[in-house]
Structure formats: C-alpha cells, structure tokens
Design an enzyme around this catalytic site. Structure first.
Site, PDB file in Angstrom:
ATOM      1  N   ASP A   1      38.126  35.916  39.064  1.00 58.05           N
ATOM      2  CA  ASP A   1      38.312  36.076  37.623  1.00 58.05           C
ATOM      3  C   ASP A   1      37.768  34.862  36.863  1.00 58.05           C
ATOM      4  O   ASP A   1      37.989  33.718  37.281  1.00 58.05           O
ATOM      5  CB  ASP A   1      39.819  36.205  37.379  1.00 58.05           C
TER       6      ASP A   1
ATOM      7  N   GLU B   1      35.360  31.509  57.503  1.00 59.68           N
ATOM      8  CA  GLU B   1      36.196  31.144  58.663  1.00 59.68           C
ATOM      9  C   GLU B   1      36.593  32.379  59.461  1.00 59.68           C
ATOM     10  O   GLU B   1      37.121  32.281  60.545  1.00 59.68           O
ATOM     11  CB  GLU B   1      37.494  30.462  58.178  1.00 59.68           C
TER      12      GLU B   1
HETATM   13  C1  GLC Z   1      39.181  37.880  32.912  1.00 58.89           C
HETATM   14  C2  GLC Z   1      39.982  39.164  33.065  1.00 58.89           C
HETATM   15  C3  GLC Z   1      40.735  39.409  31.799  1.00 58.89           C
HETATM   16  C4  GLC Z   1      41.681  38.250  31.569  1.00 58.89           C
HETATM   17  C5  GLC Z   1      40.925  36.930  31.541  1.00 58.89           C
HETATM   18  C6  GLC Z   1      41.858  35.763  31.630  1.00 58.89           C
HETATM   19  O1  GLC Z   1      38.199  37.992  31.964  1.00 58.89           O
HETATM   20  O2  GLC Z   1      39.122  40.214  33.397  1.00 58.89           O
HETATM   21  O3  GLC Z   1      41.444  40.616  31.825  1.00 58.89           O
HETATM   22  O4  GLC Z   1      42.343  38.423  30.344  1.00 58.89           O
HETATM   23  O5  GLC Z   1      40.056  36.812  32.629  1.00 58.89           O
HETATM   24  O6  GLC Z   1      42.383  35.687  32.922  1.00 58.89           O
END
Ligand code: GLC
Length: 573
Positions: free
Chosen positions: A236, A287
């Site tokens: 993310d 790993e």
């Molecule tokens: C990414 C996720 C989103 C979230 C953001 C903060 O963009 O896809 O849904 O709000 O990160 O974590």
C-alpha cells in the site's frame, strides 16, 4: 515523461535483441511465475460477503464464496487489510499487524482461507500497509508517552511546531486526504506538545523508514504471514515510505491536497531511500522456496520514477492506476499503455493492469461520462457499460497480470446517494464534507435478488446501504442470464487463460482508422477497441473470439465496443 511511439518501438527492439544477455541486477532468474499472466481479484473484505450476519463482510463469508471466484476464472485474490484496526480508513490504519480484526474473524479463519484457496489453486496476496500504522498502535502510544528526542519518537516523524509556543505546524505540507499533514500532540501533563506527520489521516501517523527498528519489525511481519502460506503482498502507498530529511515549505496553498501524480518532487514522497527498503523486502520474499510476489501501489510523477520500482531486485510488478484515470480516447489509452509498458520492459518486469479499485469511482460510472475520475457522476448509461466491458477486453489482452476489483464483474456502478450520516471515508470529513470520498465504490455486493442486503448478510442490512436497482444485477440474476456482464467476464477469463502465453512481453499496435485501437499480441491475436464515432467492420480473414456486446451483423464492432479477434485458420482437409 511520456514515451513516444518511436522510442517505444526502439525499446521493444532492444529487449528483443538483449533477451539472452544475463542481467546485472540481483535477480537473474527470468523463469515464469504464477503472477506473470494471472488475473487477480481484489476483495474488499468488509463489503464482500457477511457470514456472521452483523452487516460487515468477513473471512468466513469469503470462504463461502470461493467456489464463485474459482468459477469466475480468477487466479489469485488480493485481500484488503484484515489486521486489527479502528477502521478509520477502511482497515488501512493498522493497530496490530499480527492478528485479524474481530469483525473479520480470527487467525484460524485466516489460515482456513489460505488453505482453502490453495486447494482450489488460488493464490493469496495480502495488502500490507507500511507507510503508516494506526494512532492506536502500541508503537505510537509509546511514542506519545515518551519524551521528544526519545528512541520511540524516532519510529515516527515528530517535530516541534513553529512560532510562539510552537503553535504553528512545522511547515506547510498537506495531507492526501485534505488538511495539514501535521497533527499536534498533547504532553502527558495536558499541555500542547510536538507535531507528528500524517500523509493521510491524523489517525495514520507515518512510520520512519530510516529507523532500523521499524525495518526489523516489518521483516518479522512479512515472515509471520509468509510462514502462514500467503503468496505475496500488495504494498500500500509504497512510494510514500521514501522521505528526505528536508523540512522546507513547499508552497502549498491552504486548500491544496497533496497529489503525488501532479505535485513535482517533494521531500516527503518517493525519495530515493524507498528503494533500499524494497530491496530488503525482496530479500525477505526470496527466503522462501517458492518466491513470494510483491506488487506495489507506486503512484509517482513519471515513468522513469516508476521504472525504478520495477528493477529486478525490487518489486516484481506495480499496479497501473493511471489507467483508472484515462479519458475515453484512443490516443490517451495507447500512449498510457506504451508508457507503462516501457517502464516494465526496461527491467523485464510486468505491469498489473487495473481499471478500478476500492479507491476509484466505478468503471461504468466513469465511462458514462468521459472516463474522468473526478467531477459529478451522471446517471449510468448503456455506453458506460459498453465502454467498461471494452476497457476490460483491452486490459485483459495486455501481457502481465490484470486486476478485477470486486463487483466490476457485475457491472456495478458508483453509489452517489449514500445518506451523509452513513459515509465513512476520511476524505469526506477532511475535505470539510466537500468530497464524497470512496464509499460509493465500496458498497457491499448483491448476491441475490432478495433479502435486506441482497444476500450479502442473511438477515441484516449491510454497513453501507445498497441501491434498490442492485436486485437486477445480483450474482444470482446474472448467472441466469447468458448475456450478462458476469457471463461476459466468465467467458473472457476462460479464453484469456487458454490463448495467451505468459512469456510474451509486449504488444504492438496495428495501423487503424482514427479513433480505433488495434492491439496485436503474437501473430494471430488482435484486440480492436472502437473509440471512434463510426462502426468498425472486421476483415474477412479474422473471426471474433469475444466482444463487449454482440457484433452487429456478426462482423461489425459498434461505437464504444471492442472485440478479441483471431486470424482465420485455413480449413484442413
Ligand atoms: C492506499 C489505499 C487507500 C488508503 C491509503 C492510505 O492508497 O489503497 O485505500 O486510504 O493507501 O493507507
């Protein structure tokens, strides 16, 4: 930087010529892996299926629907964060990375899910939120309890404020979700204290990725889940972990949001240090006897910056969110695909093509207008549905993996009339209720025609209300209708797995009338997308394998439509 056609074909040529040269990067193993041609289905867990009947989706609900996903024809699941979370940002605010949020189930349920997926031949990719944790995480609580300058505060970005009494934030940086990127703390005696940096919501303090303890903690988190059999991570907001120690003002106006795709270089985003972290994660992923997949949400300002994430010792793939922003226009699509493909070709990696996600307006709604992700959404139109199917035919024809966000296979539209008191997205609150945010694409799925939540829960309303019209597009309804969007996806995914080979690296474009895209993959396959205002007639030596809508007179691709074609074989005697 946008790559032009000539440059693109030079890159293609050079890849062809150098394909037997051993790479100088760390990972020289070019053998094919499951993700190279996979269709990855994004499950937004809270909205997928509710087994315990509390209005929130859960792991048991997902397990109960695995047969549906297998029959749909996907290869892998990307599961949105299921970790313990106050759920202030849909679970992207994690307060314990090593356990499952009770609303979703238990660690045991998670293990059942992973095992059940593997039995069905489905891979499992978890979402990993590393840029920030929740302000409820014990690390952040101990940082708040510790003094300025302590080792605990160095896990995050704490700074003194400016001006009298430090009452002004350390600088003018803005959050992606709206408002300042700095939040003031309170000292234990109740007096105002330092400020901390939050690129997203104030409940999501950014972690300091130069701190060795943070790095080591995450190595262990990765191993914890890899040891439980998961096959990879979707990383993310991964570019955000790159930050420089340079706290100058950036010239933001008070109402600006920070937008990685439009703001130029800033010290708090996509700084070079991110790549050391990615190399470290890649080593952890290696790993294991079966290498794990790392796909990044790398939103950066140009293709050169993107290509760095795809170096052979960093990520195996990135998600192509630019496609979600494309206006409905042939040149725009061709150029974007060329650009993203070039980023991949430079390091012989793959893109994970995606037209939608839990962050984007639903595809049919975007294409009911001109495709733009912003602005007020008009009613959904027939052409919006046709364009969405056409967009998927194009994305699914590209080499690499492709992502389908839950509900796209049903042609669900953005829900724009959720009662205001039900909205949950922090974007809504941080923009002074000006932006509706992303709840409209997160409304729970309709499984049946009936019931208080169309079969999402057995007898409970769903956490976000569904539109009445979803009875007509439920899974059950569409399974019974040969012409439905669901049946379209099923047949296209079955075709895709039977006709494409994973070791094709790139597509080329055949000459075409203005406004028509003709993508070629191998000697026999072409995908035609008709963005023009005129019908397009298929030549006599090709046959249609699939089309977004039935072809007129069997050989004409109407405006807004697309088809997969294959060269007609000579009849054998
Ligand atoms: C990414 C996720 C989103 C979230 C953001 C903060 O963009 O896809 O849904 O709000 O990160 O974590």
């Amino acid at each position: 930087m946008i790559v032009d056609e000539r440059e693109h074909s030079q890159i293609l040529e050079s890849i062809h010529l150098t394909s037997h040269v051993v790479s100088t990067d760390v990972d020289t193993d070019l053998s094919l892996r499951w993700w190279h041609n996979a269709v990855i289905y994004e499950v937004f867990l809270r909205s997928f299926s509710d087994a315990n009947n509390d209005g929130d989706g859960d792991i048991a609900g997902l397990i109960s629907r695995l047969a549906y996903l297998k029959e749909l024809g996907v290869d892998a699941l990307w599961i949105s964060p299921w970790y313990v979370s106050p759920m202030l940002d849909g679970g992207y605010d994690v307060s314990n990375y090593l356990d499952i949020d009770p609303r979703f189930g238990t660690l045991e349920d998670a293990q059942h899910l992973v095992d059940a997926c593997h039995e069905l031949g489905l891979q499992v990719v978890l979402d990993m939120v590393a840029n920030h944790c929740s302000s409820q995480h014990p690390w952040f609580k101990s940082a708040l309890a510790a003094l300025p300058g302590s080792k605990e505060r160095d896990w995050f970005y704490f700074k003194d404020g400016q001006g009298e009494g430090g009452n002004q934030p350390p600088n003018d940086w803005k959050s992606i979700f709206g408002g300042p990127a700095w939040t003031r703390t309170q000292n234990l005696d109740g007096t105002p204290g330092q400020w901390y940096f939050n690129l997203f919501d104030s409940g999501q303090p950014d972690l300091n990725w130069k701190n060795e303890e943070v790095l080591a903690h995450f190595d262990e988190i990765f191993r914890f889940w890899f040891d439980r059999g998961i096959d990879g991570f979707r990383l993310d907001a991964v570019s955000a972990i790159g930050k420089d120690d340079d706290y100058r003002d950036m010239g933001f106006a008070p109402d600006d949001l920070y937008r990685p795709d439009i703001w130029g270089p800033v010290p708090f985003y996509d700084a070079d240090g991110v790549h050391d972290v990615l190399r470290r994660w890649r080593r952890v992923a290696q790993e294991y006897p079966t290498e794990k997949f790392l796909v990044g949400e790398a939103v950066v300002r140009d293709v050169d910056r993107l290509a760095r994430y795809l170096r052979r010792d960093e990520l195996q793939s990135t998600l192509s969110f630019d496609l979600c922003k494309m206006v409905w226009n042939a040149d725009a699509f061709r150029q974007m695909i060329n650009t993203l493909q070039s980023a991949c070709l430079e390091h012989r990696s793959w893109m994970t093509w995606t037209l939608s996600s839990h962050d984007e307006k639903r595809t049919v709604s975007r294409y009911s207008q001109d495709g733009r992700a912003d602005g007020v959404l008009a009613n959904v139109t027939a052409s919006g549905h046709e364009r969405a199917r056409s967009g998927y035919l194009l994305a699914l024809a590209l080499p690499g993996s492709a992502c389908i966000y839950q509900g796209e296979e049903l042609g669900l539209w953005e829900v724009t009339d959720i009662p205001k008191d039900k909205l949950r997205d922090p974007i809504y609150f941080r923009t002074g209720r000006q932006e509706l945010g992303r709840d409209g694409c997160r409304v729970p799925l309709p499984w049946n025609e009936q019931g208080p939540s169309f079969g999402f829960s057995t007898s409970h309303d769903s956490w976000l209300p569904q539109p009445h019209g979803w009875a007509d597009v439920s899974v059950a309804t569409q399974l019974d209708d040969k012409t439905s969007t669901l049946q379209f996806f099923k047949s296209v995914l079955a075709l895709r797995s039977s006709i494409f080979s994973a070791d094709e690296w790139a597509v080329t474009w055949d000459p075409s009338p203005t406004g028509v895209l003709i993508l070629r993959r191998g000697p026999d396959f072409r995908c035609v997308v008709n963005f023009s205002g005129e019908p397009f007639r298929i030549g006599p030596d090709e046959d249609a394998l699939a089309s977004s809508s039935p072809l007129t007179g069997e050989r004409v691709i109407d405006v807004n439509n697309a088809a997969w074609l294959c060269a007609r074989r000579e009849p054998t005697n």
